[in-house]
Design a protein around this motif. Structure first.
Motif, PDB file in Angstrom:
ATOM      1  N   THR A 111       4.382   1.432   9.461  1.00 18.44           N
ATOM      2  CA  THR A 111       3.164   2.209   9.200  1.00 18.44           C
ATOM      3  C   THR A 111       3.093   3.544   9.925  1.00 18.44           C
ATOM      4  O   THR A 111       2.364   4.442   9.485  1.00 18.44           O
ATOM      5  CB  THR A 111       1.906   1.403   9.575  1.00 18.44           C
ATOM      6  N   LEU A 112       3.814   3.697  11.030  1.00 18.55           N
ATOM      7  CA  LEU A 112       3.665   4.915  11.817  1.00 18.55           C
ATOM      8  C   LEU A 112       4.287   6.143  11.149  1.00 18.55           C
ATOM      9  O   LEU A 112       4.178   7.249  11.685  1.00 18.55           O
ATOM     10  CB  LEU A 112       4.253   4.722  13.214  1.00 18.55           C
ATOM     11  N   ARG A 113       4.952   5.955  10.026  1.00 13.90           N
ATOM     12  CA  ARG A 113       5.410   7.104   9.256  1.00 13.90           C
ATOM     13  C   ARG A 113       4.236   7.762   8.525  1.00 13.90           C
ATOM     14  O   ARG A 113       4.358   8.878   8.036  1.00 13.90           O
ATOM     15  CB  ARG A 113       6.463   6.681   8.228  1.00 13.90           C
ATOM     16  N   LEU A 114       3.119   7.045   8.455  1.00 14.88           N
ATOM     17  CA  LEU A 114       1.945   7.551   7.752  1.00 14.88           C
ATOM     18  C   LEU A 114       1.079   8.364   8.701  1.00 14.88           C
ATOM     19  O   LEU A 114       1.186   8.261   9.913  1.00 14.88           O
ATOM     20  CB  LEU A 114       1.135   6.380   7.177  1.00 14.88           C
ATOM     21  N   ARG A 115       0.185   9.143   8.154  1.00 13.38           N
ATOM     22  CA  ARG A 115      -0.657  10.000   8.951  1.00 13.38           C
ATOM     23  C   ARG A 115      -2.116   9.894   8.504  1.00 13.38           C
ATOM     24  O   ARG A 115      -2.426   9.597   7.358  1.00 13.38           O
ATOM     25  CB  ARG A 115      -0.217  11.471   8.832  1.00 13.38           C
ATOM     26  N   ALA A 116      -3.004  10.134   9.458  1.00 10.07           N
ATOM     27  CA  ALA A 116      -4.437  10.310   9.231  1.00 10.07           C
ATOM     28  C   ALA A 116      -5.035   9.205   8.362  1.00 10.07           C
ATOM     29  O   ALA A 116      -4.979   8.033   8.708  1.00 10.07           O
ATOM     30  CB  ALA A 116      -4.703  11.688   8.644  1.00 10.07           C
ATOM     31  N   ASP A 117      -5.603   9.585   7.202  1.00 11.37           N
ATOM     32  CA  ASP A 117      -6.319   8.635   6.352  1.00 11.37           C
ATOM     33  C   ASP A 117      -5.427   7.490   5.898  1.00 11.37           C
ATOM     34  O   ASP A 117      -5.886   6.340   5.789  1.00 11.37           O
ATOM     35  CB  ASP A 117      -6.891   9.337   5.123  1.00 11.37           C
ATOM     36  N   TYR A 118      -4.173   7.777   5.619  1.00 15.04           N
ATOM     37  CA  TYR A 118      -3.263   6.737   5.129  1.00 15.04           C
ATOM     38  C   TYR A 118      -3.023   5.683   6.203  1.00 15.04           C
ATOM     39  O   TYR A 118      -3.012   4.485   5.926  1.00 15.04           O
ATOM     40  CB  TYR A 118      -1.944   7.375   4.687  1.00 15.04           C
ATOM     41  N   LEU A 119      -2.829   6.124   7.432  1.00 14.11           N
ATOM     42  CA  LEU A 119      -2.636   5.184   8.533  1.00 14.11           C
ATOM     43  C   LEU A 119      -3.895   4.358   8.746  1.00 14.11           C
ATOM     44  O   LEU A 119      -3.828   3.143   8.970  1.00 14.11           O
ATOM     45  CB  LEU A 119      -2.286   5.938   9.816  1.00 14.11           C
ATOM     46  N   ALA A 120      -5.054   4.983   8.656  1.00 13.13           N
ATOM     47  CA  ALA A 120      -6.323   4.276   8.831  1.00 13.13           C
ATOM     48  C   ALA A 120      -6.494   3.176   7.786  1.00 13.13           C
ATOM     49  O   ALA A 120      -6.880   2.043   8.101  1.00 13.13           O
ATOM     50  CB  ALA A 120      -7.490   5.265   8.763  1.00 13.13           C
ATOM     51  N   ILE A 121      -6.182   3.494   6.531  1.00 12.28           N
ATOM     52  CA  ILE A 121      -6.340   2.521   5.447  1.00 12.28           C
ATOM     53  C   ILE A 121      -5.374   1.351   5.623  1.00 12.28           C
ATOM     54  O   ILE A 121      -5.750   0.177   5.465  1.00 12.28           O
ATOM     55  CB  ILE A 121      -6.116   3.209   4.085  1.00 12.28           C
ATOM     56  N   VAL A 122      -4.133   1.651   5.979  1.00 13.23           N
ATOM     57  CA  VAL A 122      -3.133   0.590   6.124  1.00 13.23           C
ATOM     58  C   VAL A 122      -3.472  -0.324   7.297  1.00 13.23           C
ATOM     59  O   VAL A 122      -3.357  -1.552   7.201  1.00 13.23           O
ATOM     60  CB  VAL A 122      -1.730   1.207   6.292  1.00 13.23           C
ATOM     61  N   THR A 123      -3.892   0.241   8.428  1.00 12.84           N
ATOM     62  CA  THR A 123      -4.220  -0.600   9.588  1.00 12.84           C
ATOM     63  C   THR A 123      -5.461  -1.455   9.317  1.00 12.84           C
ATOM     64  O   THR A 123      -5.514  -2.623   9.712  1.00 12.84           O
ATOM     65  CB  THR A 123      -4.438   0.265  10.839  1.00 12.84           C
ATOM     66  N   LEU A 124      -6.441  -0.883   8.642  1.00  9.00           N
ATOM     67  CA  LEU A 124      -7.631  -1.654   8.276  1.00  9.00           C
ATOM     68  C   LEU A 124      -7.254  -2.814   7.362  1.00  9.00           C
ATOM     69  O   LEU A 124      -7.687  -3.957   7.564  1.00  9.00           O
ATOM     70  CB  LEU A 124      -8.647  -0.737   7.589  1.00  9.00           C
ATOM     71  N   SER A 125      -6.425  -2.521   6.360  1.00  9.36           N
ATOM     72  CA  SER A 125      -5.999  -3.569   5.429  1.00  9.36           C
ATOM     73  C   SER A 125      -5.154  -4.621   6.135  1.00  9.36           C
ATOM     74  O   SER A 125      -5.299  -5.824   5.870  1.00  9.36           O
ATOM     75  CB  SER A 125      -5.192  -2.942   4.286  1.00  9.36           C
ATOM     76  N   GLY A 126      -4.274  -4.186   7.025  1.00  3.67           N
ATOM     77  CA  GLY A 126      -3.431  -5.132   7.748  1.00  3.67           C
ATOM     78  C   GLY A 126      -4.231  -6.105   8.584  1.00  3.67           C
ATOM     79  O   GLY A 126      -3.912  -7.306   8.652  1.00  3.67           O
ATOM     80  N   ALA A 127      -5.292  -5.619   9.240  1.00  6.68           N
ATOM     81  CA  ALA A 127      -6.138  -6.494  10.045  1.00  6.68           C
ATOM     82  C   ALA A 127      -6.829  -7.542   9.175  1.00  6.68           C
ATOM     83  O   ALA A 127      -6.945  -8.714   9.557  1.00  6.68           O
ATOM     84  CB  ALA A 127      -7.169  -5.675  10.815  1.00  6.68           C
ATOM     85  N   GLU A 128      -7.289  -7.121   7.998  1.00  4.90           N
ATOM     86  CA  GLU A 128      -7.945  -8.063   7.095  1.00  4.90           C
ATOM     87  C   GLU A 128      -6.956  -9.085   6.541  1.00  4.90           C
ATOM     88  O   GLU A 128      -7.281 -10.272   6.401  1.00  4.90           O
ATOM     89  CB  GLU A 128      -8.617  -7.304   5.951  1.00  4.90           C
ATOM     90  N   ILE A 129      -5.743  -8.641   6.222  1.00  4.53           N
ATOM     91  CA  ILE A 129      -4.725  -9.580   5.745  1.00  4.53           C
ATOM     92  C   ILE A 129      -4.434 -10.633   6.800  1.00  4.53           C
ATOM     93  O   ILE A 129      -4.356 -11.836   6.515  1.00  4.53           O
ATOM     94  CB  ILE A 129      -3.432  -8.821   5.369  1.00  4.53           C
ATOM     95  N   LEU A 130      -4.292 -10.198   8.051  1.00  5.49           N
ATOM     96  CA  LEU A 130      -4.035 -11.134   9.146  1.00  5.49           C
ATOM     97  C   LEU A 130      -5.191 -12.110   9.309  1.00  5.49           C
ATOM     98  O   LEU A 130      -4.975 -13.312   9.524  1.00  5.49           O
ATOM     99  CB  LEU A 130      -3.812 -10.352  10.442  1.00  5.49           C
ATOM    100  N   ARG A 131      -6.416 -11.632   9.196  1.00 11.21           N
ATOM    101  CA  ARG A 131      -7.573 -12.518   9.327  1.00 11.21           C
ATOM    102  C   ARG A 131      -7.598 -13.576   8.226  1.00 11.21           C
ATOM    103  O   ARG A 131      -7.891 -14.756   8.480  1.00 11.21           O
ATOM    104  CB  ARG A 131      -8.870 -11.698   9.300  1.00 11.21           C
TER     105      ARG A 131
END
Length: 332
Positions: free
Chosen positions: A86-106
């Motif tokens: 994910t760290l290849r992404l920037r700004a809004d894209y990184l925010a969306i991926v990290t938010l989605s990843g947390a929900e997937i893990l939950r």
């Protein structure tokens, strides 16, 4: 309406376990967002793995200390698994991926096939009894009174508070040492101009990955302490709104500062508890007539806090301690 009692109750909450845990989590997020510029909207995932790592190990018969260590190690692994793609992404894209990843893990944690390990939707309870057996405080209430209103904590609450605030102090010192080192100066350079830092030979990806992992470890400690305090881990606690609360505390205190996350968390919980007490008292005294009941206090409190956060971002984005020039990187 007894405003003194409402204020004393709010003061009690502003130094309680929740405030300490969120201060600890905000310190980790500050390293990622405040110093490195990573918009991690999935920070709650670090708290989740810290809490579940602790609870699963103890529930399986291991010691509490081993459980906390496993929770912290899980945050390191999560940082690696999460950061590498994910760290290849920037700004809004990184925010969306990290938010989605947390929900997937939950959702993985609360799924039926994970039930033997995580307890699925029921979670894990009563796993921190050994922690309270180490309590050095005798039975009773500790504190003082303000205008006949007690500001006291039970021996159980005080023990968790001492340990959690101790972690906050240690984490603050460690982060202060890190950010004032050459490593920390490299993080600031990456935050302000990634391409310039890369042109100077800095391994931007490596620094960002390290920041993500160290911040995640601190967040995992916060999750473990909250789980120990409640003696309960439940998947529906680790929802995105709690990352927003941590962000609110960080923005209030000032991102990119040493004491901003700590003071911001204290002030955030002071306002959080004060608004809650004030709104409940106003409803019970009939200020809103039949329009609102006690169950509406929580949503209304969140609305007021959200409005306050919007005003803060508009008029003082640097928070209490922050530097506006560092926060407004685009010059606006």
């Amino acid at each position: 309406m007894d405003l003194v009692k409402i204020t004393v109750d709010a003061l009690r909450g502003s130094f309680g376990v929740a405030a300490a845990a969120y201060a600890l989590s905000a310190i980790g997020l500050n390293l990622q967002f405040g110093y490195t510029g990573l918009v991690n909207l999935g920070h709650i995932a670090s708290m989740l793995v810290g809490a579940y790592g602790t609870a699963i190990v103890v529930d399986a018969g291991g010691s509490l200390l081993l459980g906390v260590l496993v929770g912290v190690a899980s945050a390191v692994v999560l940082g690696l698994l999460w950061g590498l793609p994910t760290l290849r992404l920037r700004a809004d894209y990184l925010a969306i991926v990290t938010l989605s990843g947390a929900e997937i893990l939950r959702y993985i944690v609360r799924s039926q096939w994970a039930d033997p390990l995580t307890g699925s939707v029921y979670g894990i309870q009563r796993f921190a009894d050994s922690f309270y057996r180490w309590n050095p405080f005798g039975e009773g209430a500790y504190g003082f009174s303000i205008a006949s209103n007690p500001l006291r904590y039970s021996e159980r609450q005080l023990w968790v508070m001492v340990v959690c605030w101790g972690f906050v102090i240690v984490a603050t010192i460690v982060v202060a040492l890190l950010v004032h080192s050459p490593w920390g100066r490299a993080l600031r350079a990456i935050r302000e101009d990634t391409e310039a830092a890369r042109s100077l030979g800095k391994n931007v990806f490596g620094y960002e990955l390290q920041s993500l992992m160290i911040g995640g470890v601190i967040g995992a400690l916060a999750g473990a302490m909250l789980a120990i305090e409640t003696q309960n881990v439940h998947p529906d606690f680790y929802i995105p709104v709690f990352t927003m609360f941590v962000f609110a505390a960080l923005l209030l205190g000032g991102p990119g500062t040493i004491w901003g996350p700590v003071v911001g968390s204290i002030v955030f919980w002071l306002l959080f508890e004060w608004f809650d007490g004030f709104i409940v008292a106003a409803i019970r005294e009939g200020w809103f007539g039949d329009l609102l009941s006690d169950v509406d206090a929580g949503p209304l409190r969140t609305v007021l806090l959200g409005a306050g956060l919007v005003l803060l971002v508009v008029f003082r984005p640097q928070g209490i301690f922050g530097n506006r020039d560092e926060v407004m990187l685009d010059g606006r």
